[in-house]
Enzyme design. Structure first.
Site, PDB file in Angstrom:
ATOM      1  N   ASP A   1       0.758  -1.226   0.082  1.00 27.02           N
ATOM      2  CA  ASP A   1       0.041  -0.018  -0.043  1.00 27.02           C
ATOM      3  C   ASP A   1       0.744   1.186  -0.100  1.00 27.02           C
ATOM      4  O   ASP A   1       0.239   2.440   0.142  1.00 27.02           O
ATOM      5  CB  ASP A   1      -0.747  -0.007   1.172  1.00 27.02           C
ATOM      6  CG  ASP A   1      -2.219  -0.879   0.876  1.00 27.02           C
ATOM      7  OD1 ASP A   1      -2.618  -0.830  -0.331  1.00 27.02           O
ATOM      8  OD2 ASP A   1      -2.724  -1.448   1.951  1.00 27.02           O
TER       9      ASP A   1
ATOM     10  N   ASP B   1      -6.608  -3.475  -6.209  1.00 24.13           N
ATOM     11  CA  ASP B   1      -6.415  -2.347  -5.596  1.00 24.13           C
ATOM     12  C   ASP B   1      -4.977  -2.056  -5.811  1.00 24.13           C
ATOM     13  O   ASP B   1      -4.416  -0.998  -5.765  1.00 24.13           O
ATOM     14  CB  ASP B   1      -6.559  -2.529  -4.183  1.00 24.13           C
ATOM     15  CG  ASP B   1      -7.870  -3.096  -3.352  1.00 24.13           C
ATOM     16  OD1 ASP B   1      -8.183  -4.173  -4.225  1.00 24.13           O
ATOM     17  OD2 ASP B   1      -8.051  -2.857  -2.480  1.00 24.13           O
TER      18      ASP B   1
HETATM   19  N1  GLY Z   1      -7.308  -1.126  -0.560  1.00 28.31           N
HETATM   20  C1  GLY Z   1      -8.303  -1.507   0.356  1.00 28.31           C
HETATM   21  C2  GLY Z   1      -9.805  -0.973   0.219  1.00 28.31           C
HETATM   22  O1  GLY Z   1     -10.044  -0.546  -0.944  1.00 28.31           O
HETATM   23  O2  GLY Z   1     -10.291  -1.071   0.781  1.00 28.31           O
END
Ligand code: GLY
Length: 393
Positions: free
Chosen positions: A110, A169
């Protein structure tokens, strides 16, 4: 005749839909300034980063290692860019530095959200080397998650179903890698991003261009499982997942000019906009296949991400499609700016938007404000106002 005209005016006012209202970008951004000034007052310490609310209405702040820790600082940079207010610049710097130590983090994918967003805006707006140094270290850390044999970046370390999960994501980290390639001249960063985007394109999408949330790979890069984590079911279209894919492929096309990414972004946009269960106000349910529709929660965060992505996409397609995508994005922004979804100063701890869903199957963050919904809403308003300014020239 006079009475007839009065009734027409009354009726048209009474029946006017949110779509028929004009979007006052300045009003919304000025109100955001007031709200985030109040939010800053409520957050004297940068170790408690604004994130969301609990169901009882209390604040849900998070530490810097939470995946959303960069959004508040990044939003403050956008608001500084909009207002030129130097107090906001100071606050943006402070909340950016609050996540500084995450540049060394290697146990999550992330870092695009956590490091590239706040430090990327900081560097873009100030040109200061201190930000660039942190950005480059963060990109190195993120690069450790790429496995050459598999051809992808691993998303999570502790996923019970498999050893090498990749979530849609993860497309949101690729801009960071390409930035690092161009800043350093080390093309390996870009090769990793392109490889990741290509394998995701091959394996994450269904025929209708909706996407799976999680795809698991073996050590040779073969697909072993296709699942969901935050969506309704393995075969469903989780709204935010569609949003991440659309945003990710739009920015990959902007950066690489590879036509297959543009085609993918358009495919996702067309799936999303033509979906029979996308409500008239264009704010999606949290999953397009949630079983209780129309009695399911909306996910404002997905709408905010999609509106921003569509505004980007509309700059890169032919005139007809551009008009369609821009109109849809503006309609989303209009809806988000109505009282149904938009908080007023002082409401809900000064988050800008309400009614997002983080992780419904986990029972976490259901129908609450989320800091990343605010970030993409601000970004979309700024993108739209830039387009308005340039189209007047
Ligand atoms: N990346 C985590 C979400 O979209 O909740």
């Amino acid at each position: 005749m006079y009475r007839f005209l009065i009734s027409c005016v009354f009726l048209s006012f009474f029946f006017s839909t949110p779509q028929a209202q004009t979007l006052d970008v300045k009003k919304q951004l000025d109100m955001a300034l007031q709200q985030y000034e109040l939010m800053l007052k409520e957050h004297p310490n940068t170790d408690k980063i604004p994130h969301s609310m609990y169901a009882d209405g209390s604040l849900r702040d998070m530490p810097s290692d939470w995946w959303c820790s960069g959004f508040f600082g990044a939003s403050l940079w956008y608001l500084y860019e909009y207002s030129g207010d130097t107090r906001l610049k100071e606050a943006a710097h402070r909340w950016t530095m609050a996540v500084e130590k995450e540049q060394y983090t290697t146990n999550t994918h992330d870092l695009g959200f956590m490091i590239y967003y706040p430090f990327g805006h900081a560097y873009r707006q100030t040109g200061k080397e201190e930000y660039k140094k942190i950005l480059l270290q963060g990109a190195q850390s993120l690069g450790t998650r790429f496995n050459k044999k598999v051809g992808l970046m691993k998303s999570w370390d502790d996923y019970p179903a498999c050893d090498f999960p990749v979530i849609i994501d993860n497309m949101m980290n690729l801009e960071y890698m390409i930035w690092a390639a161009r800043e350093t001249g080390n093309s390996y960063f870009e090769e990793m991003a392109v490889s990741h985007a290509d394998k995701t394109l091959a394996n994450h999408f269904r025929k209708d261009k909706s996407s799976y949330h999680v795809v698991c790979y073996d050590s040779l890069g073969n697909v072993v499982l296709k699942k969901t984590h935050q969506g309704y079911s393995d075969g469903s279209a989780w709204a935010r997942g569609q949003a991440w894919g659309l945003y990710g492929y739009s920015s990959m096309y902007r950066l690489t000019k590879k036509k297959r990414y543009l085609k993918q972004a358009q495919g996702i946009a067309d799936f999303y906009l033509a979906h029979p269960r996308l409500p008239a106000d264009k704010i999606p349910y949290w999953d397009f296949d949630a079983p209780g529709i129309p009695n399911e929660e909306r996910d404002v965060s997905a709408a905010a991400i999609v509106s921003s992505a569509l505004l980007e996409l509309s700059e890169m397609v032919g005139k007809k499609k551009a008009t369609q995508y821009r109109a849809a994005a503006v309609q989303m922004l209009q809806s988000l700016s109505t009282d149904a979804y938009r908080n007023r100063p002082g409401e809900m701890h000064n988050f800008l938007l309400r009614h997002s869903v983080g992780h419904k199957p986990g029972g976490i963050e259901v129908d609450v404000p989320l800091i990343y919904a605010d970030y993409y809403y601000i970004e979309a308003l700024l993108r739209y106002s830039r387009w308005q300014a340039s189209s007047k020239k």
